[in-house]
Scaffold this active site. Structure first.
Site, mmCIF file in Angstrom:
data_model
loop_
_atom_site.group_PDB
_atom_site.id
_atom_site.type_symbol
_atom_site.label_atom_id
_atom_site.label_comp_id
_atom_site.label_asym_id
_atom_site.label_seq_id
_atom_site.Cartn_x
_atom_site.Cartn_y
_atom_site.Cartn_z
ATOM 1 N N ASN A 210 0.844 -1.201 0.000
ATOM 2 C CA ASN A 210 0.000 0.000 0.000
ATOM 3 C C ASN A 210 0.879 1.251 0.000
ATOM 4 O OD1 ASN A 210 0.437 0.912 2.860
ATOM 5 N ND2 ASN A 210 -0.333 -1.172 3.218
ATOM 6 N N ASP A 279 -4.681 -6.534 4.862
ATOM 7 C CA ASP A 279 -5.727 -7.389 5.425
ATOM 8 C C ASP A 279 -5.688 -8.799 4.835
ATOM 9 O OD1 ASP A 279 -6.964 -5.590 7.211
ATOM 10 O OD2 ASP A 279 -7.870 -4.541 5.516
ATOM 11 N N LYS A 338 -14.535 0.464 14.536
ATOM 12 C CA LYS A 338 -13.201 -0.102 14.820
ATOM 13 C C LYS A 338 -12.827 0.082 16.287
ATOM 14 C CE LYS A 338 -11.599 0.188 10.084
ATOM 15 N NZ LYS A 338 -10.950 0.942 9.046
#
Ligand code: PMT
Length: 404
Positions: A210, A279, A338
């Site tokens: 990323n 993830d 979250k």
């Protein structure tokens, strides 16, 4: 606290300029290296030569000085300082700073500043109390500038009220506690910070990754160390240098990051998880470089990675646990979920699609969401300042927990 510090002192044009000479002398006696930047108006009150003799350094006065000490003087000064102090700060410089105006050396240097800024407003009471000046001061504070309130009393213009530049000895004390607050309040605490992105290999030359540069997490690690904490930085690949006084574990994958975090976790007091964690990871990692085939598409089957933060949240005992939420939509809603799901004390929510926020920027725009549902929105500010705000909050939570 002040010994060895590097301060750029901005001097603007008010009658109190003479006090700034004494201020420089007192700072130097405390072991501070001072570089003075004077505005044109300030030079009407005291000459640069006086500040040069007192500071022991060349005084910067103009963007266009061909005898500049550095090639790009305002950037060099902006990067050199541990703090910027503007004393006296006129209504004019406050207005310029509040509105991003950079039309001389001092205002340009302040706009480029990488270190925290302290201003000491000094002016006529009417100018100081004018709602526009007050709005400018409030705006500067919201952007992380520290304001030392002026003293009250008889002013040079004959009126009496707030607007006097505080005595130089008081400004030195203020700077001492300013650094102490920032640099000594985490002494004795162990802080675990994660930073940068994890990478999941596909084959020996390719990976899923990323856009995280590590800037946000490295800023937290750096500022925590400067404030006296013992810092462990668990970092994915990043081009940044490991900050001074920070112990680092370099990892690549989410599983490696999990392992390093779990090993340190029982012993740390504060965790700030700024890393951008993959993830999912490719199920099969090829031993050799995958060759191009004739098919138009290539399918990589991905398996779910462990959620490091959730794992830490499940076994939380005494630790203050702070996560980040990188969102492109429904920021508050997703971040709130979250906080609860991962058993966090606070989450730092950033809309990574906003200009000046998120990946690989030097600034960030964040909202703090707490376990008890409180929300605080911060303006755009340098990541170093965001880091300090996070650490301020972590310390409040830590102290509250440990005073019970
Ligand atoms: O590094 P920079 O270029 O400065 O950019 C900063 C940043 C945008 C990366 C940073 O500000 C940020 O938002 N970091 C969190 C990125 C992220 O993974 O967000 P998330 O919403 O997917 O995850 C939420 C939290 O859970 C994060 O604290 C993350 O570290 C953690 N997590 C996520 C997934 C996972 N498998 N394990 C985790 O621990």
């Amino acid at each position: 606290m002040l010994k060895g510090k590097k301060i750029v002192l901005g001097v603007t044009g008010g009658i109190a300029v003479y006090k700034a000479v004494d201020l420089v002398s007192r700072l130097r006696k405390k072991g501070v290296e001072v570089r003075v930047v004077m505005t044109e108006h300030a030079q009407q009150f005291v000459t640069p030569l006086t500040f040069k003799e007192i500071s022991g350094n060349k005084v910067a006065t103009s963007m266009w000085d061909s005898n500049q000490e550095y090639n790009v003087e305002h950037i060099a000064l902006a990067n050199w300082a541990d703090a910027f102090l503007v004393a006296p700060a006129t209504a004019n410089i406050l207005a310029k700073m509040a509105n991003g105006i950079a039309d001389d050396l001092l205002s340009t240097t302040l706009l480029a500043a990488q270190a925290p800024i302290v201003v000491c407003p000094a002016m006529n009471t009417g100018m100081y109390l004018n709602p526009i000046t007050q709005e400018n001061i409030a705006k500067l504070e919201a952007h992380g500038v520290t304001v030392m309130p002026p003293a009250s009393g008889m002013l040079a213009c004959g009126t009496s009220g707030p607007g006097r530049l505080p005595e130089p000895a008081d400004i030195v004390n203020f700077m001492e506690s300013f650094f102490a607050k920032r640099e000594g309040d985490l002494l004795g605490l162990k802080v675990l910070v994660t930073a940068a992105g994890t990478r999941e290999p596909i084959d020996p030359v390719r990976f899923v990754g990323n856009r995280s540069s590590g800037k946000m997490g490295y800023a937290v690690a750096d500022e925590a160390a400067k404030r006296g904490a013992e810092v462990l930085l668990v970092t994915g690949p990043s081009a940044l240098a490991i900050p001074a006084n920070v112990k680092a574990v370099k990892v690549e994958t989410t599983n490696e990051m999990l392992e390093a975090c779990l090993a340190a976790y029982p012993d740390v007091d504060i965790v700030v998880k700024a890393a951008a964690v993959a993830d999912y990871r490719p199920r099969d990692v090829a031993d050799q470089k995958i060759k191009k085939k004739n098919d138009d598409a290539m399918v990589v089957v991905m398996d779910k990675n462990p959620d490091i933060l959730k794992t830490l949240g499940q076994s939380k005992t005494h630790q203050v646990l702070i996560g980040f939420a990188a969102e492109t939509q429904n920021l508050i809603e997703n971040a709130t979920e979250k906080v609860n799901k991962k058993n966090l004390d606070m989450i730092v929510a950033n809309d990574v699609s906003a200009a000046g926020a998120g990946f690989n920027t030097d600034t960030n725009i964040v909202k703090f969401l707490y376990a008890d549902g409180r929300l605080e929105a911060l303006d755009i500010m340098p990541k170093t300042e965001v880091a300090n705000r996070i650490l301020d909050e972590a310390l409040i939570i830590y102290n509250n927990r440990h005073s019970k």
